[in-house]
Design a protein around this motif. Structure first.
Motif, PDB file in Angstrom:
ATOM      1  N   ALA A 409       0.887  -1.220   0.113  1.00 26.04           N
ATOM      2  CA  ALA A 409       0.234  -0.027   0.058  1.00 26.04           C
ATOM      3  C   ALA A 409       0.931   1.285  -0.130  1.00 26.04           C
ATOM      4  N   GLY A 410       0.427   2.258  -0.659  1.00 24.84           N
ATOM      5  CA  GLY A 410       1.148   3.611  -0.665  1.00 24.84           C
ATOM      6  C   GLY A 410       0.575   4.632   0.050  1.00 24.84           C
ATOM      7  N   GLY A 411       0.814   5.915  -0.043  1.00 22.50           N
ATOM      8  CA  GLY A 411       0.297   6.836   0.721  1.00 22.50           C
ATOM      9  C   GLY A 411       0.656   6.943   2.080  1.00 22.50           C
ATOM     10  N   GLY A 412       1.920   6.541   2.472  1.00 18.64           N
ATOM     11  CA  GLY A 412       2.251   6.425   3.801  1.00 18.64           C
ATOM     12  C   GLY A 412       1.781   5.394   4.484  1.00 18.64           C
ATOM     13  N   ALA A 413       1.124   4.479   4.107  1.00 13.89           N
ATOM     14  CA  ALA A 413       0.334   3.433   4.721  1.00 13.89           C
ATOM     15  C   ALA A 413       1.495   2.532   5.305  1.00 13.89           C
ATOM     16  N   THR A 414       2.201   2.081   4.410  1.00 13.88           N
ATOM     17  CA  THR A 414       3.297   1.010   4.589  1.00 13.88           C
ATOM     18  C   THR A 414       4.516   1.598   5.751  1.00 13.88           C
ATOM     19  N   GLU A 415       4.654   2.997   5.734  1.00 18.69           N
ATOM     20  CA  GLU A 415       5.677   3.729   6.382  1.00 18.69           C
ATOM     21  C   GLU A 415       5.028   3.707   7.816  1.00 18.69           C
ATOM     22  N   MET A 416       3.835   3.924   7.930  1.00 22.98           N
ATOM     23  CA  MET A 416       3.339   3.945   9.327  1.00 22.98           C
ATOM     24  C   MET A 416       3.217   2.664  10.006  1.00 22.98           C
ATOM     25  N   LEU A 466      -3.419   8.359  12.112  1.00 19.20           N
ATOM     26  CA  LEU A 466      -2.899   7.292  11.710  1.00 19.20           C
ATOM     27  C   LEU A 466      -2.000   6.478  12.585  1.00 19.20           C
ATOM     28  N   ARG A 467      -1.627   7.201  13.660  1.00 16.67           N
ATOM     29  CA  ARG A 467      -0.915   6.237  14.891  1.00 16.67           C
ATOM     30  C   ARG A 467      -2.066   5.370  15.527  1.00 16.67           C
ATOM     31  N   SER A 468      -2.945   6.256  15.703  1.00 18.33           N
ATOM     32  CA  SER A 468      -4.100   5.645  16.571  1.00 18.33           C
ATOM     33  C   SER A 468      -4.597   4.449  15.967  1.00 18.33           C
ATOM     34  N   ILE A 469      -4.861   4.688  14.554  1.00 18.56           N
ATOM     35  CA  ILE A 469      -5.544   3.209  13.923  1.00 18.56           C
ATOM     36  C   ILE A 469      -4.467   2.138  13.853  1.00 18.56           C
ATOM     37  N   HIS A 470      -3.419   2.531  13.300  1.00 14.00           N
ATOM     38  CA  HIS A 470      -2.246   1.280  13.368  1.00 14.00           C
ATOM     39  C   HIS A 470      -1.872   0.715  14.608  1.00 14.00           C
ATOM     40  N   TYR A 483      -3.264  -1.166   6.034  1.00 10.81           N
ATOM     41  CA  TYR A 483      -3.348  -0.434   4.752  1.00 10.81           C
ATOM     42  C   TYR A 483      -3.812   0.891   4.766  1.00 10.81           C
ATOM     43  N   VAL A 484      -4.087   1.549   5.999  1.00  8.52           N
ATOM     44  CA  VAL A 484      -4.472   2.711   6.055  1.00  8.52           C
ATOM     45  C   VAL A 484      -3.467   3.705   5.937  1.00  8.52           C
ATOM     46  N   GLY A 485      -3.668   4.914   5.205  1.00  7.64           N
ATOM     47  CA  GLY A 485      -2.649   5.909   4.864  1.00  7.64           C
ATOM     48  C   GLY A 485      -3.192   7.106   4.724  1.00  7.64           C
ATOM     49  N   VAL A 486      -2.568   8.056   4.206  1.00  5.21           N
ATOM     50  CA  VAL A 486      -3.223   9.390   3.796  1.00  5.21           C
ATOM     51  C   VAL A 486      -3.956   9.251   2.606  1.00  5.21           C
ATOM     52  N   ASP A 487      -5.360   9.811   2.664  1.00  5.18           N
ATOM     53  CA  ASP A 487      -6.095  10.102   1.610  1.00  5.18           C
ATOM     54  C   ASP A 487      -6.454  11.771   1.527  1.00  5.18           C
ATOM     55  N   ILE A 488      -5.971  12.136   0.291  1.00  4.23           N
ATOM     56  CA  ILE A 488      -5.914  13.547   0.155  1.00  4.23           C
ATOM     57  C   ILE A 488      -7.482  14.246   0.179  1.00  4.23           C
ATOM     58  N   VAL A 489      -8.332  13.325  -0.153  1.00  6.25           N
ATOM     59  CA  VAL A 489      -9.718  13.944  -0.151  1.00  6.25           C
ATOM     60  C   VAL A 489     -10.206  13.947   1.427  1.00  6.25           C
ATOM     61  N   HIS A 490     -10.214  12.620   1.979  1.00  2.00           N
ATOM     62  CA  HIS A 490     -10.738  12.451   3.542  1.00  2.00           C
ATOM     63  C   HIS A 490      -9.813  12.191   4.634  1.00  2.00           C
ATOM     64  N   THR A 492      -7.411  10.406   5.834  1.00  2.00           N
ATOM     65  CA  THR A 492      -7.122   8.994   6.007  1.00  2.00           C
ATOM     66  C   THR A 492      -7.791   8.050   5.021  1.00  2.00           C
ATOM     67  N   GLY A 493      -7.397   6.903   4.990  1.00  2.01           N
ATOM     68  CA  GLY A 493      -8.412   6.037   4.112  1.00  2.01           C
ATOM     69  C   GLY A 493      -7.551   4.667   3.982  1.00  2.01           C
ATOM     70  N   ASN A 494      -8.192   3.671   3.320  1.00  3.41           N
ATOM     71  CA  ASN A 494      -7.674   2.390   3.287  1.00  3.41           C
ATOM     72  C   ASN A 494      -7.041   2.399   1.780  1.00  3.41           C
ATOM     73  N   ASN A 495      -5.639   2.650   1.638  1.00  2.49           N
ATOM     74  CA  ASN A 495      -5.299   2.734   0.366  1.00  2.49           C
ATOM     75  C   ASN A 495      -5.058   1.288  -0.413  1.00  2.49           C
ATOM     76  N   LYS A 496      -5.319   0.202   0.352  1.00  4.57           N
ATOM     77  CA  LYS A 496      -5.610  -0.971  -0.448  1.00  4.57           C
ATOM     78  C   LYS A 496      -6.888  -1.051  -1.255  1.00  4.57           C
TER      79      LYS A 496
END
Length: 553
Positions: A409-416, A466-470, A483-490, A492-496
């Motif tokens: 997953a992209g959008g910072g999800a993997t890094e988090m 994101l910290r709380s979710i992960h 797979y939750v990362g940055v969603d530029i609309v909402h 945060t979101g599930n980038n998978k």
């Protein structure tokens, strides 16, 4: 005397400038931070562009590799970062901005340790240990993709769209993702040679007028009188590729001959004509209908071919000649003596077509289609050049996905997720390395933070969410929260589920390259500047800025 004074030993040349110790390491880190400040605003789907002006050209781009190349950085330590980022671009074609930002954050967070007196080797050891954990953890974050052809192609399309998300073509990502994937699919599946995908820029028209040629296309070459009389369309033609000059040359250019009468001179001229006519007749006899040559084809040969319904093009570039050979099966010939039909290639359809203000030669429906050409249209030259760089990144990404078939997953999800796991793993590490590994984990959060910043979101709020979710994932056991990362609309979101995917290889290479860059910079505790080398560099710059400098008048 009981004590003799130790003589001063001059080890380095007089005037040599040297800097060492903690001050040197901090200075190098500061230089890296200055580079990061320049490129960090280009990261993510809402990244900004940079306009870099030189004496020759002006470039508008948000491609990290292009920006770093054009900056012409002089600082020795910063050059190391630039070289490592370039290696990322050469290896996987994308992720150079990620490498630069992550390496800069690792060094920024290490600066506090260095200033407090911690040995740099402890920091290096801690960072390498943290990298080992992250690479192992990545294996459990791979997104499972159905291996069926339909699902595999969908994965390639999604990865291409993700690569184009932060580029100039983001508004047309679905359109160009289809073109890129189709182009890669036409290559040899074992080699996937990127050089066999040509990108031709044609100014004018809409970006949506861009299209893919299932074969080879190149701009009409320089032609002599008689060219317009040649046929411009063939079906199943025989193609011969040459490295022969089909042009009459004045005898004074090639040899010096002493003659005693006019008849001798005429015999020399006649011999030249006989040589070129014999070459042309050999080409015609073998049945070639299209003649391509790396070397010039003169006016005599052009008219001769036109009279016999043969198309010819001289001065074709090496790149285009090689792609035509791969696509049509033709073999390059350096002589036409005793040439056989087996060296000829063919294609389903050849046509010279007007595209915008240019004329292009198109070889389509090739029997061994191992080449493709993207005709890129657009209004402004700067726009087209940046679009070409964007497509290059997308092509590299799709090639890697084609080979590895594994994504994350992209959008910072993997890094988090890596940051969370590393913090928990570090609890069991004794000594100072625990602090270093925690700082590595904190550094990973820079990717989602900057993506959020560049999208105009509240990055502090996004990172906390994101910290709380992960971290709560371990309690509720929900796999999707991985797979939750940055969603530029909402926010945060599930980038998978949003199909924001990146090839695993890109993520692995980015982590390795960033850690390698940070450890290399931290291991440098002294810089010595030789005054002689500085003088030579200054003279080189003067010569470069003044075209005729250093030349004897």
């Amino acid at each position: 005397m009981s004590h003799l004074l130790q003589p001063t030993i001059l080890l380095l040349r007089d005037g040599t400038d040297s800097m060492e110790g903690i001050g040197q390491i901090i200075s190098n880190i500061n230089a890296i931070e200055a580079v990061v400040e320049i490129v960090k605003s280009t990261l993510g789907p809402r990244g900004m562009d940079k306009m870099i002006t030189t004496s020759k050209d002006t470039t508008i781009s948000n491609d990290g590799a292009t920006i770093l190349k054009l900056l012409d950085i002089e600082h020795a330590a910063a050059k190391i970062l630039v070289d490592i980022a370039k290696s990322q671009d050469n290896e996987v074609g994308d992720g150079t901005t990620t490498v630069t930002i992550l390496a800069g954050e690792l060094l920024k967070n290490a600066k506090g340790f260095i200033e407090d007196g911690m040995n740099p080797q402890i920091v290096i050891r801690g960072y390498k240990r943290a990298l080992e954990y992250c690479l192992a953890r990545l294996e459990s974050l791979i997104i499972a993709v159905d291996s069926s052809p339909e699902r595999r192609r969908e994965m390639l399309l999604r990865c291409a769209e993700t690569a184009l998300n932060s580029k100039l073509l983001s508004s047309y990502k679905a359109f160009f993702a289809e073109i890129v994937v189709s182009a890669v699919e036409k290559l040899d599946s074992n080699l996937l040679d990127k050089d066999l995908i040509g990108i031709k820029e044609v100014t004018g028209g809409s970006i949506n007028d861009s299209f893919l040629v299932s074969g080879v296309a190149f701009k009409k070459t320089f032609s002599y009188a008689g060219f317009e009389q040649q046929p411009k369309k063939f079906t199943n033609p025989k193609i011969i590729i040459l490295k022969i000059e089909l042009e009459l040359k004045s005898e004074k250019e090639n040899a010096e001959i002493r003659i005693s009468n006019v008849d001798d001179f005429q015999s020399i001229v006649d011999a030249e004509w006989e040589i070129i006519y014999s070459k042309l007749q050999e080409i015609h006899k073998v049945g070639a209908q299209i003649v391509l040559s790396k070397l010039p084809i003169g006016d005599l040969a052009t008219q001769w071919f036109a009279d016999r319904g043969i198309f010819c093009a001289g001065r074709v570039s090496n790149e285009d000649i090689n792609r035509v050979a791969k696509a049509t099966g033709a073999l390059l010939q350096t002589t036409v003596n005793n040439v056989s039909p087996s060296v000829l290639g063919t294609c389903g359809r050849f046509e010279e077509r007007q595209i915008g203000a240019e004329r292009y030669n198109l070889f389509e429906e090739c029997p061994s289609t191992k080449s493709a050409t993207i005709i890129l249209r657009g209004g402004a030259e700067q726009f087209i050049k940046e679009a070409e760089r964007s497509l290059n990144d997308a092509i590299m990404i799709v090639r890697r996905c084609f080979k590895t078939n594994t994504v994350v997953a992209g959008g910072g999800a993997t890094e988090m997720e890596l940051s969370k796991g590393l913090k928990k793993h570090a609890v069991g590490i004794a000594g100072k390395e625990q602090l270093v590994m925690n700082m590595f984990a904190k550094s990973l959060e820079v990717i989602p933070r900057i993506i959020a910043d560049n999208a105009g979101l509240d990055s502090l709020d996004i990172i906390n969410r994101l910290r709380s979710i992960h971290f709560n994932n371990d309690k509720d056991g929900t796999e999707d929260t991985l797979y939750v990362g940055v969603d530029i609309v909402h926010g945060t979101g599930n980038n998978k589920e949003s199909f924001v995917w990146e090839p695993l290889l890109v993520k692995v290479n980015a982590l390795k390259a960033a850690t390698e860059a940070a450890c290399t910079i931290l291991s440098i505790d002294e810089t010595v500047r030789n005054p002689k080398s500085e003088q030579e560099e200054q003279q080189r710059r003067i010569k470069k800025s003044i075209p005729n400098a250093g030349k004897r008048r």
